[in-house]
Design an enzyme around this catalytic site. Structure first.
Site, PDB file in Angstrom:
ATOM      1  N   GLN A 115       0.836  -1.206   0.000  1.00  0.00           N
ATOM      2  CA  GLN A 115       0.000   0.000   0.000  1.00  0.00           C
ATOM      3  C   GLN A 115       0.871   1.256   0.000  1.00  0.00           C
ATOM      4  O   GLN A 115       0.358   2.362  -0.086  1.00  0.00           O
ATOM      5  CB  GLN A 115      -0.897   0.016   1.245  1.00  0.00           C
ATOM      6  CG  GLN A 115      -1.861  -1.159   1.318  1.00  0.00           C
ATOM      7  CD  GLN A 115      -2.188  -1.545   2.751  1.00  0.00           C
ATOM      8  OE1 GLN A 115      -2.262  -0.683   3.620  1.00  0.00           O
ATOM      9  NE2 GLN A 115      -2.384  -2.815   3.000  1.00  0.00           N
ATOM     10  N   HIS A 135      -1.633   1.220  -4.358  1.00  0.00           N
ATOM     11  CA  HIS A 135      -2.061   2.626  -4.308  1.00  0.00           C
ATOM     12  C   HIS A 135      -1.253   3.503  -5.253  1.00  0.00           C
ATOM     13  O   HIS A 135      -1.309   4.723  -5.161  1.00  0.00           O
ATOM     14  CB  HIS A 135      -1.975   3.163  -2.880  1.00  0.00           C
ATOM     15  CG  HIS A 135      -2.964   2.541  -1.954  1.00  0.00           C
ATOM     16  ND1 HIS A 135      -3.007   2.792  -0.593  1.00  0.00           N
ATOM     17  CD2 HIS A 135      -3.964   1.653  -2.185  1.00  0.00           C
ATOM     18  CE1 HIS A 135      -3.986   2.082  -0.042  1.00  0.00           C
ATOM     19  NE2 HIS A 135      -4.571   1.386  -0.983  1.00  0.00           N
ATOM     20  N   CYS A 191       2.390  14.127 -25.677  1.00  0.00           N
ATOM     21  CA  CYS A 191       1.359  15.026 -26.212  1.00  0.00           C
ATOM     22  C   CYS A 191       2.014  16.286 -26.785  1.00  0.00           C
ATOM     23  O   CYS A 191       1.587  16.789 -27.827  1.00  0.00           O
ATOM     24  CB  CYS A 191       0.349  15.394 -25.127  1.00  0.00           C
ATOM     25  SG  CYS A 191      -0.727  14.011 -24.690  1.00  0.00           S
ATOM     26  N   THR A 236       0.900  -3.660   8.603  1.00  0.00           N
ATOM     27  CA  THR A 236      -0.478  -3.290   8.278  1.00  0.00           C
ATOM     28  C   THR A 236      -1.394  -4.135   9.150  1.00  0.00           C
ATOM     29  O   THR A 236      -0.935  -5.062   9.809  1.00  0.00           O
ATOM     30  CB  THR A 236      -0.773  -3.502   6.777  1.00  0.00           C
ATOM     31  OG1 THR A 236      -2.105  -3.044   6.498  1.00  0.00           O
ATOM     32  CG2 THR A 236      -0.656  -4.957   6.370  1.00  0.00           C
TER      33      THR A 236
HETATM   34 ZN   LIG Z   1       0.078  12.598 -23.075  1.00  0.00          ZN
END
Ligand SMILES: [Zn+2]
Length: 300
Positions: A115, A135, A191, A236
């Site tokens: 986790q 996580h 991008c 945990t």
């Molecule tokens: Zn991207």
């Protein structure tokens, strides 16, 4: 039974299992208690044992997709600080033992479900194919463009000049750097190369987000394909998902359980009263108990 006896009994179990050259199938469930001796505060703000607030912001302002959409600069400043703090921490002896076990292929067939997002498993040399970070990780970044799958693991600190945590880590009274433009935040290179500007976001699971299915599938596959001999519960508690769900599975499969925690987990202990499942409770600091229990086996 005193702790020395139970360590010896546990070690005998390990040796017996590997006597005929067989590997022990082990599932390890790891929580914040393993990183606590390294001085790491759990990264998921709002978690029971994590930060409650940071500069008067709660997890709603910092650890949700809505928060990121409305104020990505604030969210990135928070995660830049968490990255910086986690990088200053060092993996402890507990992380190292688990990493060694993950690479002990002739004797141990281990899968770790952690986790923790602090990157200390990676930095201690844990076999990456045997580690599922349920996580996410502070050191993963991923593109926010729905159509883009860019993601990367990077220890770069700071990620951009504006996210230099050394400028505001000392005190919550220090003013946060001013961020006026999205260009000052991490942008997706893929991008950008297509002429589009999309932010990268921290690769952690935020409140309201579900765990990636492929991680749960990988864990299920491991359990189905291997007869689990041993469940390690490290730092945990039985109440924390997914620990809670795996305990029953292991118990029903006839596997044994070893708990490494600061306090005794009496609920897990009760399992041995209602079944044939053996439970060892190794109480104490995981960075001390893990090497104490496993070193002779690892070096044998
Ligand atoms: Zn991207």
């Amino acid at each position: 039974m005193d702790s020395m006896d139970s360590i010896q009994e546990f070690q005998k179990f390990l040796y017996d299992k590997t006597l005929d050259g067989r590997r022990i199938n082990v599932l390890a469930l790891v929580g914040a208690g393993l990183s606590a001796p390294s001085g790491v505060i759990p990264s998921n703000i709002g978690d029971t044992d994590g930060d409650n607030v940071w500069r008067n912001y709660s997890f709603i302002d910092l650890a949700t997709l809505d928060a990121f959409d409305s104020n990505p600069a604030l969210v990135w400043l928070y995660y830049a600080l968490k990255r910086h703090q986690a990088l200053k921490a060092e993996p402890n002896e507990g992380h190292k033992v688990l990493a060694q076990l993950s690479n002990l292929n002739d004797k141990f067939n281990l899968l770790t479900i952690s986790q923790n997002m602090d990157g200390l498993h990676h930095r201690s040399g844990h076999n990456r194919e045997k580690l599922l970070e349920f996580h996410g990780s502070l050191f993963n970044v991923k593109c926010t463009n729905f159509m883009c799958y860019y993601s990367k693991y990077t220890l770069k600190d700071p990620l951009t000049d504006s996210l230099d945590a050394t400028k505001y880590e000392d005190s919550e009274n220090t003013q946060l750097p001013t961020i006026n433009s999205l260009d000052q935040l991490p942008l997706c290179p893929e991008c950008l190369s297509n002429g589009e500007k999309y932010l990268l976001r921290p690769g952690v699971i935020w409140f309201g987000e579900s765990l990636p299915l492929y991680l749960i599938d990988q864990a299920d596959e491991f359990i189905i394909e291997n007869d689990i001999d041993l469940l390690l519960v490290i730092g945990t508690s039985h109440t924390v998902w997914p620990t809670s769900s795996y305990i029953d599975v292991i118990k029903n499969n006839g596997g044994y359980i070893a708990v490494f925690n600061i306090v005794e987990d009496s609920e897990i202990d009760k399992i041995k009263e209602t079944s044939n499942t053996k439970v060892w409770n190794f109480i104490g600091d995981c960075s001390i108990t893990l090497p104490k229990v496993f070193n002779s086996f690892i070096n044998s």
